[in-house]
Scaffold this motif. Structure first.
Motif, PDB file in Angstrom:
ATOM      1  N   CYS A 192      -7.263  -0.554  -6.604  1.00  0.00           N
ATOM      2  CA  CYS A 192      -6.960  -0.146  -5.289  1.00  0.00           C
ATOM      3  C   CYS A 192      -5.608   0.503  -5.116  1.00  0.00           C
ATOM      4  O   CYS A 192      -5.549   1.620  -4.330  1.00  0.00           O
ATOM      5  CB  CYS A 192      -6.911  -1.531  -4.212  1.00  0.00           C
ATOM      6  SG  CYS A 192      -8.774  -1.999  -4.217  1.00  0.00           S
ATOM      7  N   LEU A 193      -4.645   0.224  -5.731  1.00  0.00           N
ATOM      8  CA  LEU A 193      -3.403   0.716  -5.658  1.00  0.00           C
ATOM      9  C   LEU A 193      -3.259   1.949  -6.266  1.00  0.00           C
ATOM     10  O   LEU A 193      -2.667   3.007  -5.624  1.00  0.00           O
ATOM     11  CB  LEU A 193      -2.308  -0.200  -6.312  1.00  0.00           C
ATOM     12  CG  LEU A 193      -0.919   0.398  -6.406  1.00  0.00           C
ATOM     13  CD1 LEU A 193      -0.610   0.590  -4.872  1.00  0.00           C
ATOM     14  CD2 LEU A 193       0.214  -0.518  -6.996  1.00  0.00           C
TER      15      LEU A 193
ATOM     16  N   LEU B 265      -5.754   4.080  -6.643  1.00  0.00           N
ATOM     17  CA  LEU B 265      -6.643   4.865  -5.661  1.00  0.00           C
ATOM     18  C   LEU B 265      -5.837   5.420  -4.651  1.00  0.00           C
ATOM     19  O   LEU B 265      -5.924   6.705  -4.038  1.00  0.00           O
ATOM     20  CB  LEU B 265      -8.127   4.207  -4.939  1.00  0.00           C
ATOM     21  CG  LEU B 265      -9.059   3.943  -6.258  1.00  0.00           C
ATOM     22  CD1 LEU B 265     -10.138   3.277  -5.573  1.00  0.00           C
ATOM     23  CD2 LEU B 265      -9.519   5.148  -6.921  1.00  0.00           C
ATOM     24  N   PHE B 266      -5.058   4.580  -3.753  1.00  0.00           N
ATOM     25  CA  PHE B 266      -4.152   4.859  -2.714  1.00  0.00           C
ATOM     26  C   PHE B 266      -3.270   5.900  -3.228  1.00  0.00           C
ATOM     27  O   PHE B 266      -2.846   6.829  -2.395  1.00  0.00           O
ATOM     28  CB  PHE B 266      -3.679   3.442  -2.099  1.00  0.00           C
ATOM     29  CG  PHE B 266      -2.578   3.762  -1.154  1.00  0.00           C
ATOM     30  CD1 PHE B 266      -3.094   4.114   0.241  1.00  0.00           C
ATOM     31  CD2 PHE B 266      -1.216   3.681  -1.071  1.00  0.00           C
ATOM     32  CE1 PHE B 266      -2.160   4.328   1.386  1.00  0.00           C
ATOM     33  CE2 PHE B 266      -0.551   3.867  -0.219  1.00  0.00           C
ATOM     34  CZ  PHE B 266      -0.796   4.148   1.119  1.00  0.00           C
ATOM     35  N   LEU B 267      -2.621   5.587  -4.282  1.00  0.00           N
ATOM     36  CA  LEU B 267      -1.339   6.585  -4.872  1.00  0.00           C
ATOM     37  C   LEU B 267      -1.930   7.879  -5.016  1.00  0.00           C
ATOM     38  O   LEU B 267      -1.585   8.897  -4.916  1.00  0.00           O
ATOM     39  CB  LEU B 267      -0.690   6.183  -6.041  1.00  0.00           C
ATOM     40  CG  LEU B 267       0.019   4.655  -5.834  1.00  0.00           C
ATOM     41  CD1 LEU B 267       0.805   4.085  -7.180  1.00  0.00           C
ATOM     42  CD2 LEU B 267       1.408   4.909  -4.836  1.00  0.00           C
TER      43      LEU B 267
ATOM     44  N   ASN C 108      -2.940  14.649  -1.278  1.00  0.00           N
ATOM     45  CA  ASN C 108      -2.593  15.416   0.256  1.00  0.00           C
ATOM     46  C   ASN C 108      -1.180  16.095   0.095  1.00  0.00           C
ATOM     47  O   ASN C 108      -1.096  17.225   0.725  1.00  0.00           O
ATOM     48  CB  ASN C 108      -2.576  14.104   1.093  1.00  0.00           C
ATOM     49  CG  ASN C 108      -4.005  13.746   1.452  1.00  0.00           C
ATOM     50  OD1 ASN C 108      -5.081  14.316   1.312  1.00  0.00           O
ATOM     51  ND2 ASN C 108      -3.936  12.486   1.977  1.00  0.00           N
TER      52      ASN C 108
ATOM     53  N   SER D   7      -4.680   9.197  -3.642  1.00  0.00           N
ATOM     54  CA  SER D   7      -4.798   9.924  -2.404  1.00  0.00           C
ATOM     55  C   SER D   7      -3.750  10.607  -1.763  1.00  0.00           C
ATOM     56  O   SER D   7      -3.459  11.877  -1.148  1.00  0.00           O
ATOM     57  CB  SER D   7      -5.733   9.129  -1.391  1.00  0.00           C
ATOM     58  OG  SER D   7      -5.790   9.447  -0.315  1.00  0.00           O
ATOM     59  N   ILE D   8      -2.545   9.782  -1.844  1.00  0.00           N
ATOM     60  CA  ILE D   8      -1.301  10.356  -1.118  1.00  0.00           C
ATOM     61  C   ILE D   8      -0.853  11.688  -2.092  1.00  0.00           C
ATOM     62  O   ILE D   8      -0.454  12.643  -1.510  1.00  0.00           O
ATOM     63  CB  ILE D   8      -0.128   9.544  -1.243  1.00  0.00           C
ATOM     64  CG1 ILE D   8      -0.388   8.073  -0.204  1.00  0.00           C
ATOM     65  CG2 ILE D   8       1.157   9.903  -1.053  1.00  0.00           C
ATOM     66  CD1 ILE D   8       0.262   6.866  -0.372  1.00  0.00           C
TER      67      ILE D   8
END
Length: 277
Positions: free
Chosen positions: A47-48, A50-52, A58, A54-55
């Protein structure tokens, strides 16, 4: 199992006392807590990541600027209030010719003196010299033999206003044929694409959106450009860039009014559109 060992033994050892511990159930229960911990840690790490990701995705998007519209703006025609027209002068009073003394002509008739009426009495010849002879008796001015001039017709009495010649040396804001860039709208758009710094808003930190600058300038009778100024400023350097491009450009086609080239103040819009890739 001895009593002393029971107090210190694990619950699994007590349950599997005397059973086949190599079968698999014993090992599965023994490693259950370890497997749960590994699974939770692995899920958190995924999860971490995937979050990184996405940032980072963007933040890696780049903004670009497009020239969306290159439009001509016609200045609104301001109607001048005409002063109320003065009413026409009243017609001159009708002049009647002066009355002239008239003596009634009485044909001779033989009657008794007492039967003669005053208005039928024949006048003496000396009294008829300075009077006109007619069918009635009328008092008035003595007839001096002067014929009165005919009464001149004055017409309607309305005088047309003189026509005002238009000043072709003034600066027009409304004309029959406005000034135009050489090649029309297609030529104007092509010129902007080649000379306008479209990345300037992004370089100055402009967020996505549209930024329209209205620039006014004077096109003289030869098409030369002068008095270039921005009517508004959306920011991020767009106003200065629009003014620079118009000043740098070629001469325009002059405006035409009544078949003559005239000085014309033109208003031109340039729109920058900042969008994301």
């Amino acid at each position: 199992m001895d009593v002393n060992k029971i107090l210190s033994a694990d619950i699994l050892d007590i349950l599997f006392e005397g059973k086949n511990k190599e079968y698999g159930a014993y090992d599965l229960r023994r490693s259950y807590n370890k497997r749960i911990t590994v699974a939770l840690v692995s899920t958190a790490v995924i999860c971490l990541l995937l979050f990184l990701g996405s940032i980072m995705a963007n933040s890696s998007k780049k903004e670009k600027t497009e020239i969306l519209v290159a439009e001509d703006v016609t200045l609104e025609k301001v109607e001048e209030k005409k002063p109320p027209e003065a009413p026409p002068p009243p017609p001159p009073p009708k002049q009647e010719p002066p009355k002239v003394e008239i003596t009634k002509f009485t044909p001779p008739k033989i009657v008794k003196d007492e039967e003669v009426k005053p208005d039928e009495e024949i006048k003496e010849v000396t009294k008829l010299e300075d009077t006109k002879i007619g069918t009635i008796n009328q008092e008035g001015a003595k007839d001096e033999g002067i014929v009165a001039p005919p009464v001149e017709s004055k017409g309607t009495g309305v005088v047309e206003a003189p026509k005002v010649e238009e000043d072709y040396d003034k600066v027009f804001t409304v004309v029959q044929i406005p000034a135009e860039f050489p090649g029309g709208l297609a030529g104007w758009t092509k010129y902007l694409e080649r000379n306008l710094n479209r990345d300037l808003p992004v370089e100055n930190g402009a967020p996505p959106g549209k930024y329209t600058v209205y620039v006014s300038f004077v096109v003289d009778k030869t098409g030369a450009i002068s008095e270039v100024k921005a009517e508004n400023d959306p920011g991020y350097g767009t106003a200065a860039e629009a003014v620079r491009v118009i000043k740098k450009g070629p001469a325009w086609k002059a405006a035409v009014q009544n078949g003559r080239n005239v000085i014309y103040r033109h208003k031109q819009g340039i729109t920058f559109q900042v969008s994301e890739d």
